[in-house]
Each structure stands twice: as C-alpha cells, then as structure tokens.
Design a protein around this motif. Sequence first.
Motif, short mmCIF file in Angstrom:
data_model
loop_
_atom_site.label_atom_id
_atom_site.label_comp_id
_atom_site.label_asym_id
_atom_site.label_seq_id
_atom_site.Cartn_x
_atom_site.Cartn_y
_atom_site.Cartn_z
N ALA A 59 16.63 -17.07 49.62
CA ALA A 59 15.25 -17.28 49.16
C ALA A 59 14.98 -16.55 47.86
CB ALA A 59 14.26 -16.84 50.25
N GLU A 60 15.55 -15.38 47.68
CA GLU A 60 15.30 -14.60 46.46
C GLU A 60 15.84 -15.31 45.23
OE1 GLU A 60 16.79 -10.70 46.83
OE2 GLU A 60 15.62 -10.17 48.61
N TYR A 61 16.84 -16.17 45.43
CA TYR A 61 17.46 -16.83 44.29
C TYR A 61 17.05 -18.30 44.16
CZ TYR A 61 20.30 -12.64 44.05
OH TYR A 61 20.70 -11.35 43.93
N ALA A 62 16.06 -18.65 44.90
CA ALA A 62 15.53 -20.02 44.76
C ALA A 62 14.86 -20.15 43.40
CB ALA A 62 14.53 -20.31 45.87
N PRO A 63 14.97 -21.33 42.74
CA PRO A 63 14.38 -21.51 41.41
C PRO A 63 12.85 -21.39 41.44
CG PRO A 63 16.00 -23.21 41.88
CD PRO A 63 15.75 -22.50 43.16
N ALA A 64 12.32 -20.60 40.51
CA ALA A 64 10.87 -20.50 40.32
C ALA A 64 10.43 -21.32 39.12
CB ALA A 64 10.46 -19.04 40.14
N ALA A 65 11.35 -21.46 38.15
CA ALA A 65 11.06 -22.28 36.96
C ALA A 65 12.37 -22.82 36.43
CB ALA A 65 10.35 -21.46 35.90
N ILE A 66 12.37 -24.06 35.95
CA ILE A 66 13.59 -24.70 35.44
C ILE A 66 13.29 -25.27 34.07
CG2 ILE A 66 15.26 -26.55 35.81
CD1 ILE A 66 14.79 -26.30 38.79
N GLU A 67 14.22 -25.04 33.13
CA GLU A 67 14.10 -25.58 31.78
C GLU A 67 15.45 -26.16 31.36
OE1 GLU A 67 13.14 -24.16 27.18
OE2 GLU A 67 12.91 -22.74 28.85
N PHE A 68 15.47 -27.42 30.94
CA PHE A 68 16.72 -28.08 30.54
C PHE A 68 16.53 -28.65 29.15
CE2 PHE A 68 19.45 -31.86 30.26
CZ PHE A 68 20.69 -31.25 30.47
N VAL A 69 17.30 -28.12 28.19
CA VAL A 69 17.20 -28.57 26.80
C VAL A 69 18.61 -28.68 26.23
CG1 VAL A 69 16.35 -28.07 24.48
CG2 VAL A 69 14.97 -27.45 26.50
N ALA A 70 18.97 -29.87 25.72
CA ALA A 70 20.22 -30.11 24.98
C ALA A 70 21.43 -29.61 25.75
CB ALA A 70 20.16 -29.45 23.61
N GLY A 71 21.51 -29.99 27.02
CA GLY A 71 22.68 -29.65 27.82
C GLY A 71 22.71 -28.21 28.29
N GLU A 72 21.60 -27.47 28.14
CA GLU A 72 21.54 -26.08 28.60
C GLU A 72 20.45 -25.95 29.65
OE1 GLU A 72 21.98 -22.18 26.11
OE2 GLU A 72 19.84 -22.64 26.20
N LEU A 73 20.82 -25.43 30.81
CA LEU A 73 19.89 -25.28 31.93
C LEU A 73 19.54 -23.81 32.12
CD1 LEU A 73 18.40 -26.57 34.38
CD2 LEU A 73 20.47 -26.10 35.71
N LYS A 74 18.21 -23.53 32.08
CA LYS A 74 17.73 -22.17 32.30
C LYS A 74 16.92 -22.15 33.58
CE LYS A 74 17.49 -20.90 27.40
NZ LYS A 74 16.60 -20.40 26.31
N ILE A 75 17.30 -21.27 34.52
CA ILE A 75 16.63 -21.17 35.81
C ILE A 75 16.13 -19.75 36.00
CG2 ILE A 75 16.90 -21.39 38.32
CD1 ILE A 75 19.11 -23.39 37.81
#
Length: 382
Positions: free
Chosen positions: A355-371
């Motif tokens: 649960a602590e590592y569940a995504p809170a926000a996701i951003e995907f730009v130009a083949g790069e995923l930020k979670i």
Amino acid sequence: MPILLITLPDSPPTASTACLVAFSEDGRTLHRHSETALSVVSTLPQGEVVAVVPHHRLSWLRVQLPKGTLKNKTRLRSVLEGLLEERVLQDCADLHFALEPQPSESSPIWVAVCDKKWLHTWLAALEQAGRPVLRIVPECAPVDADDAPQLTFIGNPEQPRFIWSSSAGVVALPVSAAAFHALALENSAAKIFAEPAVSSVAESYFSGTISLQTAAQRALRATQSAWDLAQFDLLRSQKARLQKRLSNGFQQLLHSAQWRPARWSLVALVVVQIIGLQAWAWQMQAAIKAKKAHINTVLLNTFPQTPLVVDAPAQMAKALALLQQESGASTSNDMETLLKQYQAKNTINNAATPAEYAPAAIEFVAGELKIKTQKGDMVVLK
C-alpha cells in the motif's frame, strides 16, 4: 662505466694530504691521473669511486674454514679471529678482514688483513668529501694456481723494489735481496711489469718482454679483479650490498663498451615493438571503421528513407520504435509496459507493505514514466 680510483696514502687524511687519483671513462683505459689533495677530490669527474689499498698495507694469510662457517655470517668474524689471533701481530679487534672472492670451505682460502682504524678513517674522509667509496680493491693480490706469477718493479733507480704476486701470496722486497735472485731464476715464465723509472733495472735481470706500468695503471688493473675488501663492518647490510651491485650493473649496462651490442639490441627491440604496436593500432582502427561502415549499411538497407547517418544504432532504435507505434504493438517505453515493470518491481521488493508504494500520481511524457508513491517517493522509469 666511469671509474674514479683513489689510492689511499699512509698518512692520516687532512685537507692537504695528496692522493694518487686516476680516472677511466670505460673502466679499462686510463685517461688521466695526478697527485691530488683531499680538499679538491670533490671537484673530480663523476664516476664509481674505488679505493685502492697499497700492497704494503695488506697482509695475506691462508686459512681453512670449518664447515658451516660461511652459512653463519654472524659467527664468521669470530671464527676468523680465532684462526688468526696467533698469526698476526696486532689485536684482531684492530684489524679488518676480507675473504677472497667466492670462498669455499673445501680448501684453504686467502684472507686480506689491514689496519681497521686507518682504513675506516680514510673511507670516512672520502665520504665527507662527497666521494663515498663503492668498492675497495687491493693493489696486488695472490693469483690463481693456474695463472702465471707477476713480478712488478717499483720505486726509483737508487732504491728499486719488487712486488711478487703468485699463488703463494704477495711479497714486497728490495731488488738487492737474495730472495729476488731466487725468484728470477726459478720463475722465468712470470709476467714482468716495471714502472718507467726502474725499467732499466728490470731489463738488467730479464731479457724477455717487460711491460711498462705506472702506479695509476696498476691501480686500474686492480679494479679488474673480483676482489672487494668492503666486507663485515664495512658492509652495512645485505640490502645495501645488493643496491650497490644493482647500481654498478646498471652503470655498466649504460656505459661499458662490452655492453654496447646489448644496448643496441635493446634499442632495436624497443623500436620493433613500437612499430609493431603502431601497425596493430592501424589494423584495429581499420577494423573499427569497417564495422561502423557495416552498421551504417544495415541501417540504410533496412530503412532507406534515412536521410543522413549520424548515430546508426540510435537511429535504428528510433525507427523501430516508430514502426512499432504505427503497427500498434507495445514497445519497451510505452506507458503500459512501464507500469507493468513498476508493478512487478513493487511486488518483488515490497510485498510486505504494497500500500505504501501504490501510485499517488502518474506522469508520462516522451517515453518517461514518473510515479509518486503514497509514501512520497518518486520513481522514474524509461
């Protein structure tokens, strides 16, 4: 190898004490010699300093060493004192001993004996003058049993003397002594040397070949023997001895005429190695260029629409990604693929607290995923 020879005088060292000094650039030919005051010895040419002990300063005694003596270096001096104390006129503690080169316990060996204080004083004076002695040689030494004896005339016409060197030892006597006449009759095959001042005296006794030899030439000849009197307390440590030998060997390799072919061979070997390395480098560069050209050819054959080849692997990867996108197939940097990677990583590494590592926000730009996780960490996947 340059050699500076200094024949040690009888008198104590002072600034004005004159020493017979000789210099040889190759260790075989005498180039110059002179009587030089100790105060100016430091100005003489550089070279290996060899101290020459005059013949009359040395006594030669033959001893038989007990077995095992040479292996025990700490007891060797004590054993010599015990063997020689009844045969010398001074206290053994006041004498310096030196064994013949490569001594053996299977047969009697020669021991050179001289006054320790006199020798140490002169060595210290030369070191203080900036000329530390690397080797100490006797002016005359016993010859091997297989070699011809040597008879050397020295002194002046009024008081000529001779030095007799044979396998029986070294003796110096006036020419008028009866012993000389016995030697002259019994040893006609001896090598005859004479200083220029007494050459006529030598010719009056011997009709054979007489070689002229000055005191400086005799000192240089002494350096060509294997003798080295720097033993026992004059040799600080085995390490110092090894360093001295290595230094002398290196100097011989650099300057000695007999090592000239070896030096040229070494230079030729280095040149060949350099040429070989250069040729190998050229071959490697040609192979790299050929591989690059092959990669470029594969790119242009696979994707003919490529206008200019700059970085073939990167351009090919980009073209493949575009083809995958156009065909609808998932690629390694699609959002779906990256989410699966994150999920798999989260399951393996954090199974206890997912649960602590569940995504809170996701951003995907130009083949790069930020979670951004619930815990607040930022995970970046490409």
